[in-house]
Enzyme design. Structure first.
Site, PDB file in Angstrom:
ATOM      1  N   ARG A 445      -9.240   1.959  19.302  1.00  0.00           N
ATOM      2  CA  ARG A 445      -8.285   1.198  20.257  1.00  0.00           C
ATOM      3  C   ARG A 445      -7.641   1.985  21.315  1.00  0.00           C
ATOM      4  O   ARG A 445      -6.368   1.638  21.450  1.00  0.00           O
ATOM      5  CB  ARG A 445      -7.426  -0.060  19.436  1.00  0.00           C
ATOM      6  N   ASP A 480       2.594  -4.186  13.203  1.00  0.00           N
ATOM      7  CA  ASP A 480       1.082  -4.030  13.435  1.00  0.00           C
ATOM      8  C   ASP A 480       0.742  -2.666  13.027  1.00  0.00           C
ATOM      9  O   ASP A 480       1.544  -1.764  13.080  1.00  0.00           O
ATOM     10  CB  ASP A 480       0.525  -4.420  14.835  1.00  0.00           C
ATOM     11  N   MET A 481      -0.629  -2.528  12.975  1.00  0.00           N
ATOM     12  CA  MET A 481      -1.331  -1.237  12.591  1.00  0.00           C
ATOM     13  C   MET A 481      -2.832  -1.386  13.077  1.00  0.00           C
ATOM     14  O   MET A 481      -3.477  -2.029  12.059  1.00  0.00           O
ATOM     15  CB  MET A 481      -1.209  -0.767  11.107  1.00  0.00           C
ATOM     16  N   CYS A 528       0.933  -6.796   9.641  1.00  0.00           N
ATOM     17  CA  CYS A 528      -0.415  -6.992  10.276  1.00  0.00           C
ATOM     18  C   CYS A 528      -1.162  -5.664  10.354  1.00  0.00           C
ATOM     19  O   CYS A 528      -0.506  -4.563  10.445  1.00  0.00           O
ATOM     20  CB  CYS A 528       0.249  -7.413  11.542  1.00  0.00           C
ATOM     21  N   ASP A 550      -6.928 -11.849  12.590  1.00  0.00           N
ATOM     22  CA  ASP A 550      -7.123 -12.303  13.960  1.00  0.00           C
ATOM     23  C   ASP A 550      -7.928 -13.299  14.246  1.00  0.00           C
ATOM     24  O   ASP A 550      -7.665 -14.054  15.247  1.00  0.00           O
ATOM     25  CB  ASP A 550      -7.569 -11.008  14.956  1.00  0.00           C
TER      26      ASP A 550
HETATM   27  C1  GLA Z   1      -3.713  -6.988  16.581  1.00  0.00           C
HETATM   28  C2  GLA Z   1      -2.969  -7.894  15.987  1.00  0.00           C
HETATM   29  C3  GLA Z   1      -2.876  -8.989  16.776  1.00  0.00           C
HETATM   30  C4  GLA Z   1      -2.139  -8.828  18.258  1.00  0.00           C
HETATM   31  C5  GLA Z   1      -2.557  -7.436  18.793  1.00  0.00           C
HETATM   32  C6  GLA Z   1      -1.919  -7.224  19.745  1.00  0.00           C
HETATM   33  O1  GLA Z   1      -4.827  -6.974  16.972  1.00  0.00           O
HETATM   34  O2  GLA Z   1      -3.629  -8.382  14.894  1.00  0.00           O
HETATM   35  O3  GLA Z   1      -2.336 -10.283  16.349  1.00  0.00           O
HETATM   36  O4  GLA Z   1      -0.864  -8.480  17.859  1.00  0.00           O
HETATM   37  O5  GLA Z   1      -3.021  -6.764  18.009  1.00  0.00           O
HETATM   38  O6  GLA Z   1      -2.422  -5.953  20.494  1.00  0.00           O
END
Ligand code: GLA
Length: 740
Positions: A445, A480-481, A528, A550
């Site tokens: 990413r 997040d990660m 997340c 997601d």
């Molecule tokens: C990840 C999270 C999403 C969102 C995106 C943002 O994919 O799971 O919910 O926060 O990153 O870039």
């Protein structure tokens, strides 16, 4: 309290009336396993449970005069390799360059009331010492001068035993650990279905089953995260077991990085289960006087099928794993701007969304990705944790104040472990990224991973995050990660130490969580990882809820949430209503079905409320009020799976309050069927048989609802358009059942 020791025979029996776990010291001084399963009454001698096999001419045995004593056939407690056991071991440790077969001999035991915490690692805990007892068995290897301690905790009220191991170097030279598993269990037969949760991004935790066969079957992760692909959960279920009946053993690893869960079925059909940090790529140098502690394995025994297993996990995690302050506190209904705006927002847009959502009764506004650095897409700025003044010219404080004026709490998205090559941080500290100097980096990413094995980097991120948390009075963080770890090397570890990288990395993540959650206990963390790529009990120790996937499509979510509920409480699953067509599947489902699915989780919205019609706004207002009314039931209730989305067109589940006075039942039918079954009912679970309940305006005894079932509304069948209450695909109902 729950631990018997037959000291003459060196036998140990952990039991709480629900489960028994029995082992002993064998004649060679090592530990042998005797029994794990439904509770057995205690007796002063269990020697007869050790079954010797008739020796075969080919078997190897350490005692010349006792060929039946072969480690190849005896069940063991924490086996090593290199003696007469040819199966996969729990431990592999040695001195540098000196050959030796580990030989850990029983030394002593200690019983501790309660449960000591595992240092630096997330683990289950007790609220008072009466809730559990812990047995610590100390073994020594004379040659290695190492002390091995096996830790067993049995909980008073659940059929749960947790295990871990720690190794201490008592000598003067270095030891090298190649493998140190959290638990190993030798089961006497292989008549089990190996049940696990597999998937990928947007399709997490699908239930998979296969019969055990001779050979090794395993699930694992080598990604530096517990992963979307295999959750660190495994159930061994008897072939005849169902959701409600039969024997099931469930295992869950309290860890968020590389793991291995494997079952080796040997040539005599015995099954050895091993759970721990994946030995691949792992090598830990243990200096004199140092100890290494493995993460914890949670082991559940159920004689009430898969639901019984899941309920034991849920209760354990609700009471003994999540942060104390979130056990009883309601989690806010949130609105997240990600699918509403993606990276394209300004202050006005955000405040408008917040105001509009607040009018619907929503309680928390979460600003997702894109508020920092120069982040207008996913190619830059991770690591630059300062506001983007182009988007938010008055700064985060101003936005926070304006959100607060709408009556909403304020939450923010962070991806603390990451660094974009296109960032100020990377330009300043290129060596902070994980990778091999001089070699190319693999992007995921468009980003790299920060080297969280280095305490100074963790400290730097802590300063940035805590400063923002203070200045904006944050109520919530989505952590997040979004990528897995490649080129897993730290630029500050020596070549010899690179095998420590993955574990040191996750210890750094835990350290940051620990600092932030202890300094800001009122801040709710939601973990997340590209959706549900790190949905594990290690994370849950700090973050009581996790973004489940997601994929917000209501139909897909049935499977994802159903599978996730095998190990994790529904109140840990972030589940939101999103717009249609759904952004992941382009499917259009009714707003009611989207909410009916999302209610069975920590509820929220992931859409732009400014684009809703008046009718939709009214419906959402009712949904929000409905969730608030039933929130404590969803938080504290016992969850039952009724119909599996993996087996048919219908899904059903329900949650029953602890006093059995009320329940919420979700029923979902993916595709409409013309002229289908008549008099269709849904059989419920977990109610009080003799109590009268009201459901759909009628009175029923609990046994009627469980044996006959709750009548389901008439479906459109091509002729009855007037009487039909449901028609078309993706229909669902949520029923509220209340005792009179
Ligand atoms: C990840 C999270 C999403 C969102 C995106 C943002 O994919 O799971 O919910 O926060 O990153 O870039």
């Amino acid at each position: 309290m729950f631990i018997y020791t037959n000291q003459e025979n060196n036998q140990f029996h952990l039991t709480n009336g629900k489960v028994s776990y029995i082992f002993h010291v064998m004649k060679n001084g090592q530990l042998g396993h005797l029994y794990y399963g439904k509770a057995l009454r205690h007796r002063s001698d269990f020697s007869h449970l050790q079954t010797y096999d008739v020796p075969t001419p080919a078997s190897c045995h350490p005692y010349e005069d006792d060929p039946a004593f072969s480690l190849e056939t005896l069940r063991q407690e924490y086996p090593a390799y290199g003696n007469s056991d040819f199966r996969e071991p729990a431990i592999s440790v040695g001195k540098e360059d000196v050959p030796h077969v580990p030989n850990f001999i029983y030394d002593s035991f200690k019983i501790v009331e309660g449960k000591p915490r595992l240092e630096g690692l997330p683990s289950t805990y007790v609220n008072d010492d009466e809730e559990a007892s812990t047995l610590q068995i100390v073994l020594r290897d004379q040659f290695l001068q190492a002390e091995l301690t096996l830790h067993y905790t049995i909980f008073r009220d659940q059929p749960v035993i947790t295990r871990s191991a720690s190794l201490k170097n008592e000598g003067t030279g270095n030891l090298v650990i190649d493998r140190l598993m959290g638990a190993s269990v030798d089961l006497p037969d292989k008549e089990f279905i190996f049940t696990h949760l597999a998937g990928t991004w947007s399709r997490e935790r699908q239930v998979k089953e296969r019969s055990l066969e001779m050979g090794i079957q395993s699930i694992s992760s080598l990604r530096g995260a517990s992963s979307h692909h295999h959750n660190p959960f495994l159930a061994l279920k008897r072939p005849a077991a169902t959701e409600d009946t039969g024997e099931v053993y469930g295992f869950n690893f309290v860890y968020s990085s590389n793991f291995l869960m494997q079952v080796e079925v040997d040539h005599y059909d015995m099954a050895r289960l091993t759970v721990g940090i994946h030995p691949m790529g792992f090598k830990w140098n243990l200096q004199p006087a140092e100890s290494f502690q493995t993460p914890e394995v949670v082991m559940v025994y159920s004689d009430q099928g898969l639901n019984g297993m899941s309920q034991a996990f849920h209760t354990l995690y609700r009471q003994h794993l999540i942060p104390k302050q979130w056990k009883t506190e309601d989690r806010p209904i949130l609105i997240n701007n990600w699918e509403a705006t993606y990276f394209d927002f300004n202050e006005e847009k955000l405040v408008d969304i917040a105001r509009s959502a607040s009018e619907l009764g929503i309680e928390l506004f979460v600003l997702d990705d894109g508020w920092f650095g120069k982040r207008n897409d996913d190619t830059s700025s991770l690591g630059d944790w300062h506001v983007d003044f182009d988007k938010l010219p008055d700064g985060l404080e101003s936005l926070a104040a304006k959100i607060s004026e709408t009556g909403m709490k304020f939450g923010l998205w962070f991806e603390p472990e990451m660094i974009s090559p296109n960032s100020e941080l990377f330009r300043e500290h290129p060596d902070w990224a994980v990778g091999v100097p001089g070699q190319s980096y693999t992007l995921g990413r468009n980003q790299l991973v920060l080297d969280f094995s280095r305490p100074e980097i963790v400290d730097y991120i802590y300063e940035k995050m805590s400063d923002i948390m203070k200045r904006t009075n944050l109520s919530y963080i989505k952590w997040d990660m979004n990528r897995n770890i490649t080129e897993a090397f730290s630029q500050v570890l020596s070549a010899r130490q690179q095998g420590e990288f993955f574990h040191r990395y996750i210890l750094g993540v835990y350290r940051l969580y620990e600092r932030l959650t202890s300094e800001f206990p009122h801040v709710l963390f939601e973990s997340c990882a590209g959706g549900g790529g790190r949905f594990d009990p290690g994370m849950m120790y700090y973050a009581p809820q996790a973004w489940t996937s997601d994929d917000t499509d209501a139909v897909e979510r049935l499977k994802i949430q159903y599978g996730t509920s095998f190990a994790y409480p529904i109140y840990s699953m972030g589940s939101h209503v999103s717009a249609v067509p759904n952004h992941q599947t382009l499917r259009e489902t009714p707003l009611s079905t989207r909410a009916n699915t999302a209610y069975f989780g920590t509820f929220g919205y992931e859409l732009n409320p400014l684009l809703l019609s008046e009718e939709e706004r009214e419906e959402i207002e009712e949904q929000v009020a409905f969730y608030k009314q039933h929130r404590s039931l969803i938080r504290d209730g016992q969850f039952y799976r009724l119909l599996s989305p993996f087996e048919g067109n219908e899904t059903a589940w329900m949650v029953v309050s602890p006093d059995q006075s009320e329940a919420l039942v979700g029923y979902y039918k993916v595709l409409a069927t013309p002229n289908g079954r008549k008099h269709q009912t849904l059989r419920l679970s977990g109610l009080d048989e003799g109590r009268i309940y009201q459901a759909e305006g009628r009175d029923y005894y609990g046994d009627e609802l469980m044996q006959v079932g709750l009548p389901l509304p008439t479906e459109f069948n091509g002729a009855n358009s007037k009487q039909a209450l449901r028609g078309g695909d993706f229909q669902s109902e949520v029923f509220y059942v209340k005792s009179r």
